[in-house]
Design a protein around this motif. Structure first.
Motif, PDB file in Angstrom:
ATOM      1  N   ARG A   1       4.183  -4.902 -12.511  1.00  0.00           N
ATOM      2  CA  ARG A   1       4.686  -4.646 -13.860  1.00  0.00           C
ATOM      3  C   ARG A   1       5.028  -3.167 -14.028  1.00  0.00           C
ATOM      4  N   GLY A   2       5.263  -2.483 -12.914  1.00  0.00           N
ATOM      5  CA  GLY A   2       5.736  -1.104 -13.028  1.00  0.00           C
ATOM      6  C   GLY A   2       4.665  -0.055 -13.221  1.00  0.00           C
ATOM      7  N   ASN A   3       3.396  -0.427 -13.006  1.00  0.00           N
ATOM      8  CA  ASN A   3       2.321   0.567 -13.107  1.00  0.00           C
ATOM      9  C   ASN A   3       1.751   0.782 -11.717  1.00  0.00           C
ATOM     10  N   ILE A   4       1.883   1.985 -11.204  1.00  0.00           N
ATOM     11  CA  ILE A   4       1.471   2.178  -9.811  1.00  0.00           C
ATOM     12  C   ILE A   4      -0.042   2.081  -9.699  1.00  0.00           C
ATOM     13  N   ARG A   5      -0.464   1.385  -8.640  1.00  0.00           N
ATOM     14  CA  ARG A   5      -1.896   1.113  -8.478  1.00  0.00           C
ATOM     15  C   ARG A   5      -2.600   2.212  -7.720  1.00  0.00           C
ATOM     16  N   ARG A   6      -1.811   3.052  -7.039  1.00  0.00           N
ATOM     17  CA  ARG A   6      -2.512   3.968  -6.157  1.00  0.00           C
ATOM     18  C   ARG A   6      -1.602   5.124  -5.802  1.00  0.00           C
ATOM     19  N   ILE A   7      -2.145   6.328  -5.821  1.00  0.00           N
ATOM     20  CA  ILE A   7      -1.491   7.488  -5.220  1.00  0.00           C
ATOM     21  C   ILE A   7      -2.345   7.885  -4.012  1.00  0.00           C
ATOM     22  N   PRO A   8      -1.797   8.665  -3.081  1.00  0.00           N
ATOM     23  CA  PRO A   8      -2.617   9.077  -1.932  1.00  0.00           C
ATOM     24  C   PRO A   8      -3.780   9.947  -2.403  1.00  0.00           C
ATOM     25  N   ILE A   9      -4.933   9.742  -1.781  1.00  0.00           N
ATOM     26  CA  ILE A   9      -6.086  10.564  -2.129  1.00  0.00           C
ATOM     27  C   ILE A   9      -6.692  11.124  -0.852  1.00  0.00           C
ATOM     28  N   GLY A  10      -7.518  12.119  -0.987  1.00  0.00           N
ATOM     29  CA  GLY A  10      -8.197  12.714   0.162  1.00  0.00           C
ATOM     30  C   GLY A  10      -7.195  13.171   1.208  1.00  0.00           C
ATOM     31  N   ASN A  11      -7.442  12.773   2.448  1.00  0.00           N
ATOM     32  CA  ASN A  11      -6.561  13.216   3.539  1.00  0.00           C
ATOM     33  C   ASN A  11      -5.324  12.341   3.702  1.00  0.00           C
ATOM     34  N   GLU A  12      -5.208  11.336   2.865  1.00  0.00           N
ATOM     35  CA  GLU A  12      -4.098  10.387   3.070  1.00  0.00           C
ATOM     36  C   GLU A  12      -2.737  11.083   3.032  1.00  0.00           C
ATOM     37  N   GLU A  13      -2.638  12.103   2.211  1.00  0.00           N
ATOM     38  CA  GLU A  13      -1.350  12.764   2.076  1.00  0.00           C
ATOM     39  C   GLU A  13      -0.924  13.451   3.378  1.00  0.00           C
ATOM     40  N   LYS A  14      -1.909  13.773   4.206  1.00  0.00           N
ATOM     41  CA  LYS A  14      -1.594  14.505   5.444  1.00  0.00           C
ATOM     42  C   LYS A  14      -1.227  13.562   6.587  1.00  0.00           C
ATOM     43  N   ARG A  15      -1.302  12.262   6.373  1.00  0.00           N
ATOM     44  CA  ARG A  15      -0.967  11.336   7.454  1.00  0.00           C
ATOM     45  C   ARG A  15       0.450  11.588   7.958  1.00  0.00           C
ATOM     46  N   LYS A  16       0.647  11.471   9.274  1.00  0.00           N
ATOM     47  CA  LYS A  16       1.977  11.715   9.839  1.00  0.00           C
ATOM     48  C   LYS A  16       3.011  10.735   9.267  1.00  0.00           C
ATOM     49  N   GLY A  17       2.595   9.494   9.149  1.00  0.00           N
ATOM     50  CA  GLY A  17       3.527   8.484   8.642  1.00  0.00           C
ATOM     51  C   GLY A  17       3.753   8.587   7.136  1.00  0.00           C
ATOM     52  N   GLY A  18       2.985   9.404   6.474  1.00  0.00           N
ATOM     53  CA  GLY A  18       3.171   9.609   5.037  1.00  0.00           C
ATOM     54  C   GLY A  18       2.920   8.351   4.225  1.00  0.00           C
ATOM     55  N   SER A  19       3.411   8.366   2.997  1.00  0.00           N
ATOM     56  CA  SER A  19       3.185   7.230   2.101  1.00  0.00           C
ATOM     57  C   SER A  19       4.485   6.758   1.486  1.00  0.00           C
ATOM     58  N   GLY A  20       4.413   5.548   0.969  1.00  0.00           N
ATOM     59  CA  GLY A  20       5.562   4.982   0.284  1.00  0.00           C
ATOM     60  C   GLY A  20       5.112   4.248  -0.961  1.00  0.00           C
ATOM     61  N   MET A  21       6.069   3.754  -1.733  1.00  0.00           N
ATOM     62  CA  MET A  21       5.753   2.999  -2.942  1.00  0.00           C
ATOM     63  C   MET A  21       6.683   1.794  -3.051  1.00  0.00           C
ATOM     64  N   TYR A  22       6.053   0.639  -3.260  1.00  0.00           N
ATOM     65  CA  TYR A  22       6.798  -0.600  -3.526  1.00  0.00           C
ATOM     66  C   TYR A  22       6.687  -0.843  -5.025  1.00  0.00           C
ATOM     67  N   TYR A  23       7.845  -0.873  -5.713  1.00  0.00           N
ATOM     68  CA  TYR A  23       7.878  -0.904  -7.176  1.00  0.00           C
ATOM     69  C   TYR A  23       8.662  -2.129  -7.632  1.00  0.00           C
ATOM     70  N   HIS A  24       8.460  -2.532  -8.883  1.00  0.00           N
ATOM     71  CA  HIS A  24       9.096  -3.768  -9.373  1.00  0.00           C
ATOM     72  C   HIS A  24       9.903  -3.559 -10.656  1.00  0.00           C
ATOM     73  N   PHE A  25      11.127  -4.107 -10.639  1.00  0.00           N
ATOM     74  CA  PHE A  25      11.917  -4.267 -11.882  1.00  0.00           C
ATOM     75  C   PHE A  25      12.042  -5.748 -12.235  1.00  0.00           C
ATOM     76  N   ASP A  26      11.387  -6.575 -11.477  1.00  0.00           N
ATOM     77  CA  ASP A  26      11.533  -8.036 -11.572  1.00  0.00           C
ATOM     78  C   ASP A  26      10.328  -8.603 -10.849  1.00  0.00           C
TER      79      ASP A  26
END
Ligand SMILES: *[C@@H]1O[C@H](CO)[C@@H](O)[C@H](O)[C@H]1NC(C)=O
Ligand SMILES: *[C@@H]1O[C@H](CO)[C@@H](O)[C@H](O)[C@H]1NC(C)=O
Ligand SMILES: *[C@@H]1O[C@H](CO)[C@@H](O)[C@H](O)[C@H]1NC(C)=O
Length: 981
Positions: free
Chosen positions: A408-433
């Protein structure tokens, strides 16, 4: 998205005292001009279009897009450009060419661009080595005998392609030329400024794109009607995907998850895979389709069951074939595994999932022959999957963790702790439908752009920069949110200021429909977003109806906003040239008209039921209106399907009225209508007072809620005189006081022909009202039958407010404050107002990355208010956006305190184990708000200050209400109180 099995079943005015500071959308200025007076390097004129030159060994995608640009010049100028594929040596031989020349090339690949670089005519240092960047500029004297060329240089081939489409859009061809029939702007002249280099990139998000999903009945029905289906029955073949890829590239995207409900991208058309690569699009597969194989392939090709525990060998063989097939195409591999379809697995443990991902990585390396760090891979943290991670699962650093919203368009999670430093990084799957709990929303656009801005800037600024993918359903009807989302993903810096969405929308509207309606179209769609933020269409049938049929006139006023909006949209539509009306209808008028019609149905059903309890004969008329609106809805669908001789047939096939569970109904159905039997004709007159269902003659005396000299501005206070039977009567209203009067003092009420209800709006001469409390009485007399007299008692309050008080003032035991109307002098400057966010006026938040604040001690919002009533136990009601705890280490909390009293700290959303939604979630997302109440104890009459402290940057507040005993049930809370300035 849905499990496969589901398929089978198929105003308050701005208060200047507190106005937010204005600032602007930082869109880069266009270097092109279009007047007949010379202005730089001429690219087009009467019978003149450019020659576009590309080196033969440049990427196929660049050559292909160059042809698009030549045709786009044709759409704008009426004469096509031409494409010449030639090396530098052939080019300089043609010194005498008289037509304008555009060079397009990838740095390091194109002899055209590289020769200009080595002769120091072109400096590509600002883009060189960067991902998907480009610049273009007019280079003078590129070689001897030639005065100038326009050069588009890409840091890589996609950079060059984006440069091409950037120019196409700036000269007048919208990315939506096909999907929304946006008409190219006709130009007689095109000039490129000689002065500056236009440079863009790298994009804010490396991989950014769309997911076609929940694609039946609309997109699927349309596809079948327009494309030859494959041997497997899917019409999503390469001729279909050409249109998708064209759009995605023009939106400066590079990533697509293909439709998968009943299709298999790589098999439905063997040309699909290579086509994506030719265009330069990275293909992925959705969250539960690992290793570049479609869900639907399992049924045909998997030996044994989709179960790692019992059928490891079968599953491995099936998965291996994915990279073996896709290895030469641009692919982002989904890793991990879920259960069959879009469901959790009953047998997968964290350790099994660790084993699966490790095995998948080795299979990828083997199939592709590259180090794993060079293969883009994602693990989608969707639905139950984050629970495995939260429980401590380990996954290779090369994998992008693709977080998700709550559907419903509310993000459940942002990177925390060391997650931001991961080589593969992060992404977001979002919904308009979405298809699923608590209800599908897949008919037309229900997205508030300001919320997208708020959630996606939080996403970006929290370090989620590797992948953004958004579920766009059938795509069509979601043009606007898709364009906005992709614009943020391309250049988040353009959206730095909270009013940037407003600015972007105006600029975007101008490009689609022309400057003359840009401002109005932007304003209409901003209001549209606000109205749909209150409830999505599919949620309207929930009971009880969330908009209150009596309190605060909520149903009536909300519906009036729809009818006002429709009048504006119709007027703007009618002001346009016929050629532009189709696109305006598809993007603006249709959603407003169709949305108003559905709201009309539910609003009039609710009002009709209230009218029936008051015995108003017009309840029967409302029931007829509802039936008419239901037919109108069908006619609007037909109208959509007839645009451009049926080009968009099937796109409105989606049912949307009469949901009774999360899944769509098989057909639209009318809600239950209430009708009444007329009263005896000698008892024809009825009277009902605002805010109550008591009515005359059932109640001979009606008492209105008190009218205050400090009542909320712009809110009418009234009672209605109505017919209880068919017939006609004339009434007269008399007042026992000189300072209380009404509109419609005398009137004739008539049913069934004529006006069955008349509204008497109270007008008070406050100067003449005595100080303190007083009462006035109005008498409504039926002149046909003078014994029928209704008495309306009007309590009046004219308390004394100290002249030096500034802030919100109580009326009727309520102080209601829009969050942005804090006192700037007493509040922390860190707070940011997000204009147009939410259901009423705006939102207020802390910037992303603001550290967690200490309870009741950090950044404060101060709201001075004044009460006249003493309260033994006052409460503070805080209205927030439906944001989730995006940082589970710091859940959304606020503190609230009144005056020097002890602060209360409230956690808005409970924590979860990462796999399920928090308690209270469904209600919050349906209503578009979390609403939390805290007791603040005894509150004396007089001056007060409410202090509100948001403790996290992952939340947004929209409204604050102090309840000293008068708050009534409603969806959106009481209207904003009067402000002493
Ligand atoms: C211009 O190009 C378009 C698209 O390639 C083509 O359909 C059209 O016929 C061309 N016009 C002329 C006059 O050649
Ligand atoms: C009330 O009076 C008007 C004219 O004076 C008449 O037209 C109407 O029929 C009367 N209504 C009733 C219910 O008698
Ligand atoms: C009430 O308003 C009417 C006009 O709407 C006016 O004729 C009448 O004099 C007013 N009465 C008082 C008491 O102000």
């Amino acid at each position: 998205m849905a499990p496969r099995s589901l398929l089978i079943g198929l105003a308050v005015a701005a208060l200047s005292l507190f106005a937010p500071s204005a600032s602007a959308f930082k869109e880069k200025p266009s270097p092109f001009s279009f007047s007949s007076t010379p202005g730089g390097y001429q690219l087009g004129g009467p019978n003149l279009a450019p020659e576009i030159r590309v080196a033969p060994n440049d990427a196929p995608g660049v050559l292909r897009a160059a042809k698009d640009l030549a045709a786009d010049f044709g759409k704008v100028l009426g004469v096509n450009g031409t494409v010449v594929v030639a090396e530098w040596s052939a080019t300089i031989a043609q010194t005498g060419a008289t037509r304008p020349i555009i060079f397009i090339g990838t740095v390091g690949k194109s002899s055209l661009v590289d020769n200009l670089i080595s002769s120091q005519k072109l400096d590509v240092a600002p883009i060189s080595g960067k991902w998907e960047s480009y610049l273009y500029k007019v280079v003078s004297s590129p070689w001897q005998g030639r005065d100038a060329v326009l050069v588009i240089a890409g840091s890589d081939s996609r950079g060059a392609v984006f440069g091409i489409y950037d120019i196409a859009e700036r000269i007048g061809v919208s990315p939506w030329h096909y999907w929304a029939d946006v008409v190219p702007t006709k130009r007689q002249y095109i000039w490129a400024s000689n002065d500056n280099t236009h440079q863009e990139g790298p994009p804010s998000i490396k991989y950014r794109g769309i997911f076609l999903n929940d694609e039946a009945p609309a997109l699927t029905g349309w596809g079948k009607a327009n494309f030859k289906a494959s041997q497997y029955g899917s019409a999503f073949v390469s001729d279909f995907y050409r249109h998708i890829f064209d759009l995605v590239l023009r939106l400066k995207g590079n990533y697509v998850w293909p439709a998968m409900w009943s299709s298999m991208f790589y098999l439905d058309d063997p040309k699909n895979g290579p086509l994506a690569t030719e265009y330069g699009i990275f293909m992925g597969t959705s969250h539960h389709e690992p290793m570049a194989r479609a869900d639907k392939e399992q049924g045909r090709f998997l030996k044994g069951s989709w179960d790692w525990k019992s059928n490891k060998a079968g599953v491995q063989t099936f998965m291996q074939e994915g990279p073996a097939r896709a290895k030469n195409w641009s692919t982002i591999y989904t890793l991990g595994m879920r259960g069959s379809g879009d469901a959790a697995s009953a047998t997968l443990s964290s350790s099994a999932l660790e084993e699966i991902i490790a095995w998948q990585q080795s299979a990828l390396t083997k199939a592709i022959g590259k180090p794993i760090s060079e293969i883009p891979q994602v693990w989608v943290m969707y639905k139950e999957v984050p629970g495995y991670w939260q429980a401590g699962m380990k996954v290779s650093d090369d994998v992008t963790l693709l977080w998700s919203d709550d559907n419903r368009g509310n993000i459940r999670r942002i990177p925390i702790g060391n997650e931001e430093k991961r080589k593969g990084g992060s992404g977001m799957y979002y919904h308009f439908d979405y298809v699923g709990d608590p209800r599908n929303y897949k008919w037309i656009n229900t997205i508030q752009l300001q919320k997208t801005w708020e959630q996606m800037t939080l996403t970006h600024d929290s370090g989620v920069k590797n992948i953004w993918i958004v579920n766009v359903g059938d795509l069509k009807a979601l043009e606007l949110p898709t364009a906005h989302y992709m614009a943020i993903a391309w250049d988040r810096d353009n959206f730095d200021t909270p009013d940037s969405t407003r600015q972007w929308l105006k600029s975007w509207s101008g490009r689609q429909f022309g400057e003359a309606v840009a401002e109005e179209a932007a304003s209409i769609m901003t209001t549209y977003g606000k109205l749909t933020a209150r409830h999505k269409y599919e949620d309207l049938s929930r009971t009880p109806f969330a908009f209150h049929d009596t309190n605060y006139d909520e149903v009536e006023l909300n519906y009036k906003e729809w009818t006002d909006l429709l009048a504006r949209a119709q007027k703007a539509h009618d002001s346009l040239a016929t050629a532009v009306q189709d696109s305006f209808f598809e993007i603006v008028l249709h959603p407003v008209l169709a949305g108003k019609t559905v709201f009309e149905i539910y609003s009039k059903v609710a009002l009709g039921s209230r009218y029936a309890t008051e015995k108003r004969i017009s309840a029967n008329k409302l029931a007829k209106d509802v039936q008419a609106a239901f037919s109108a809805d069908q006619a609007i669908t037909k109208r959509f399907h007839s645009i451009k001789n049926g080009k968009w047939n099937h796109f409105m096939d989606q049912t949307h009225i009469g949901y009774n569970n999360w899944q769509e109904p098989s057909s639209n159905s009318l809600p239950k209508l209430t009708t009444i039997t007329a009263a005896a004709s000698n008892a024809i007159m009825g009277v009902s007072a605002q805010g109550s269902t008591a009515a005359f003659p059932g109640s001979a005396k009606l008492t209105m809620a008190p009218l205050s000299a400090f009542g909320p501005p712009g809110v009418d206070r009234y009672f209605d005189v109505f017919a209880r039977a068919d017939g006609t009567f004339t009434y007269e209203i008399t007042s026992d006081s000189a300072f209380l009067n009404v509109t419609n003092r005398r009137g004739t009420v008539s049913s069934p022909n004529g006006t069955p209800d008349l509204r008497a709006v109270l007008t008070v001469d406050w100067a003449a009202v005595p100080a303190g409390s007083s009462t006035a009485t109005l008498t409504v007399t039926n002149l046909n039958q003078t014994s029928a007299k209704a008495t309306v008692v009007v309590p009046l309050e004219k308390p004394t407010l100290p002249a030096d008080f500034k802030g919100h003032v109580e009326a009727d035991r309520v102080v209601s404050i829009e969050a942005e109307h804090f006192s700037p002098a007493d509040s922390s400057k860190e707070y940011v107002v997000v204009p147009d966010y939410g259901r009423t006026l705006s939102g207020v938040r802390l910037p992303p990355r603001t550290p967690s604040q200490p309870a009741a001690k950090g950044f404060v919002l101060a709201y001075p208010f004044y009460t006249f009533s003493e309260a033994a136990d006052a409460s503070v009601v805080v209205y927030l956006g439906p944001s989730e705890n995006a940082n589970p280490n710091s859940p959304n909390k606020y503190s609230v305190a009144v005056d020097g009293g002890a602060a209360t700290t409230v956690q808005v959303v409970p924590l979860t184990n990462g796999s399920s939604q928090p308690a209270g979630w469904a209600d919050a997302v349906v209503r578009g708000s979390y609403v939390k109440t805290s007791k603040v104890g005894k509150l004396a009459a007089g001056r007060h200050v409410l202090k509100l402290y948001l403790l996290e940057p992952t939340m947004i507040v929209t409204k604050v209400v102090v309840d000293v005993g008068g708050v009534k049930t409603s969806l959106m809370g009481p209207p904003e109180s009067w402000v002493a300035k």
